[in-house]
Design a protein around this motif. Structure first.
Motif, PDB file in Angstrom:
ATOM      1  N   SER A 235       1.017  -1.263  -0.082  1.00 33.10           N
ATOM      2  CA  SER A 235      -0.082  -0.035  -0.023  1.00 33.10           C
ATOM      3  C   SER A 235       0.837   1.372  -0.056  1.00 33.10           C
ATOM      4  N   SER A 236       2.028   1.033   0.638  1.00 36.66           N
ATOM      5  CA  SER A 236       2.950   2.423   0.739  1.00 36.66           C
ATOM      6  C   SER A 236       3.491   2.454  -0.435  1.00 36.66           C
ATOM      7  N   ILE A 237       3.790   1.488  -1.282  1.00 38.74           N
ATOM      8  CA  ILE A 237       4.574   1.657  -2.779  1.00 38.74           C
ATOM      9  C   ILE A 237       3.350   2.165  -3.450  1.00 38.74           C
ATOM     10  N   LEU A 238       2.141   1.734  -3.631  1.00 41.46           N
ATOM     11  CA  LEU A 238       1.215   2.537  -4.327  1.00 41.46           C
ATOM     12  C   LEU A 238       1.046   4.012  -3.990  1.00 41.46           C
ATOM     13  N   PHE A 239       0.928   4.435  -2.499  1.00 45.89           N
ATOM     14  CA  PHE A 239       0.695   5.676  -2.430  1.00 45.89           C
ATOM     15  C   PHE A 239       2.046   6.663  -2.729  1.00 45.89           C
ATOM     16  N   VAL A 246       2.095  13.101  -8.465  1.00 45.45           N
ATOM     17  CA  VAL A 246       1.578  14.373  -8.334  1.00 45.45           C
ATOM     18  C   VAL A 246       2.640  15.300  -8.167  1.00 45.45           C
ATOM     19  N   LEU A 247       3.688  15.155  -7.475  1.00 45.21           N
ATOM     20  CA  LEU A 247       4.682  16.104  -7.218  1.00 45.21           C
ATOM     21  C   LEU A 247       5.641  16.461  -8.533  1.00 45.21           C
ATOM     22  N   PHE A 248       5.680  15.353  -9.372  1.00 41.93           N
ATOM     23  CA  PHE A 248       6.585  15.554 -10.486  1.00 41.93           C
ATOM     24  C   PHE A 248       6.144  15.580 -11.955  1.00 41.93           C
ATOM     25  N   MET A 249       4.862  15.146 -12.048  1.00 37.30           N
ATOM     26  CA  MET A 249       4.464  14.716 -13.395  1.00 37.30           C
ATOM     27  C   MET A 249       2.874  15.343 -13.749  1.00 37.30           C
ATOM     28  N   LEU A 262       0.767   6.477 -12.766  1.00 35.88           N
ATOM     29  CA  LEU A 262       0.981   5.832 -11.551  1.00 35.88           C
ATOM     30  C   LEU A 262       1.487   4.357 -11.640  1.00 35.88           C
ATOM     31  N   VAL A 263       0.968   3.453 -12.779  1.00 39.12           N
ATOM     32  CA  VAL A 263       1.280   2.123 -12.968  1.00 39.12           C
ATOM     33  C   VAL A 263       2.656   2.144 -13.536  1.00 39.12           C
TER      34      VAL A 263
END
Length: 315
Positions: A235-239, A246-249, A262-263
């Motif tokens: 779950s942390s990996i997905l988050f 969100v921050l870079f793309m 995200l994938v």
């Protein structure tokens, strides 16, 4: 707050957590399949069509196995550490930027830093309460490496707070006409490496070293307890993949392109695991304190100085 609004918030949170858990299940399938291709072997392909039911069969197997308990462990912390670990990794998803505003997180980045700091305690307590030297050493390693790179993570987030002019993740969608990836490419590399360490992934999986710590802090956990720790990690990996996008793309949150990005970032986590060997522990400390920290600090000073300069020009 009206009762109807409270019910809608609870329903939205429940749907979000269920979707995250389903995503975790299929991320494990994706990882096992990709590692199979990287290592030139077959991944899971027997249970269901192309192995699509494999994550659910693994979950049933883990949660129905007998729960073992070390006789000399500290029972309550040992039992509840995996529960709180999964709870924190799911709670942190509530800072996702929603346009319709059922959750209002104006201080989302600060909430993220708080949750990641608290998440260290679950690993440390799980290692200590197991009353095993292997588990204790794994927990201490996790705490030491977290302290090392979370300073750089916080400085990078403060830099982006200056760029986006807010603490909410929604501001990154509103102000990111040009991807921050092109403006802050070194920070992107530092952030991705720190995300690997944050989620205890290769090449920074020092809390779990088969050669010296057997399985690290979770060595005494079996069946349900191990499954909860496993689910919290993925779950942390997905988050962290979502936060990276969100921050870079940038881009629109409610679009298929966002999901594809995200994938792709999640695929990078798996690709690194299949490619790189484990780093040496003292080299991570050197990397965090003598490389990541000066670069992130210089970027913070640069962004804050430029913002003060342009504000003074406008005034």
């Amino acid at each position: 707050m009206q009762l109807n609004d409270l019910f809608l918030m609870m329903l939205e949170g429940l749907i979000l957590f269920i979707c995250v858990l389903v995503g975790v299940a299929f991320l494990t399938l994706l990882e096992r399949s990709i590692l199979g291709y990287i290592q030139i072997r077959k991944g899971p392909n027997k249970v269901g069509y192309c192995g699509i039911l494999q994550p659910f069969s693994d979950a049933i197997k883990l949660f129905t196995k007998e729960q073992t308990l070390p006789m000399v462990s500290n029972y309550m912390p040992y039992y509840f550490s995996p529960v709180f670990s999964l709870f924190i990794s799911l709670l942190i998803w509530s800072i996702m930027p929603f346009y319709f505003g059922l959750y209002s997180f104006e201080l989302g980045l600060l909430f993220f830093l708080c949750c990641t700091s608290i998440g260290v305690y679950t690993v440390m307590i799980a290692g200590w309460a197991s009353n095993s030297l292997y588990a204790l050493l794994g927990g201490l390693r996790a705490v030491a490496q977290t302290i090392s790179y979370e300073v750089s993570l916080a400085l990078i987030l403060i830099s982006f707070m200056f760029l986006s002019n807010g603490y909410s993740l929604l501001s990154f969608f509103l102000y990111q006409d040009v991807w921050f990836l092109f403006i802050t490419f070194p920070l992107m590399i530092i952030w991705f490496a720190s995300c690997l360490a944050e989620t205890n992934r290769t090449p920074f999986d020092f809390a779990e070293g088969e050669s010296e710590l057997v399985s690290g802090f979770n060595i005494e956990y079996s069946s349900g307890g191990f499954a909860l720790i496993f689910m919290a990690e993925y779950s942390s990996i997905l988050f962290m993949s979502m936060l990276f996008v969100v921050l870079f793309m940038g881009g629109d949150f409610y679009s298929f392109l966002f999901v594809m990005k995200l994938v792709a970032v999640s695929f990078l986590f798996i690709w690194v695991r299949g490619t790189l060997p484990r780093y040496r522990y003292d080299k991570l400390m050197y990397l965090a304190w003598k490389s990541f920290l000066p670069i992130s600090l210089n970027y913070l000073i640069f962004f804050s100085g430029m913002k003060i300069f342009f504000i003074s020009l406008l005034v």
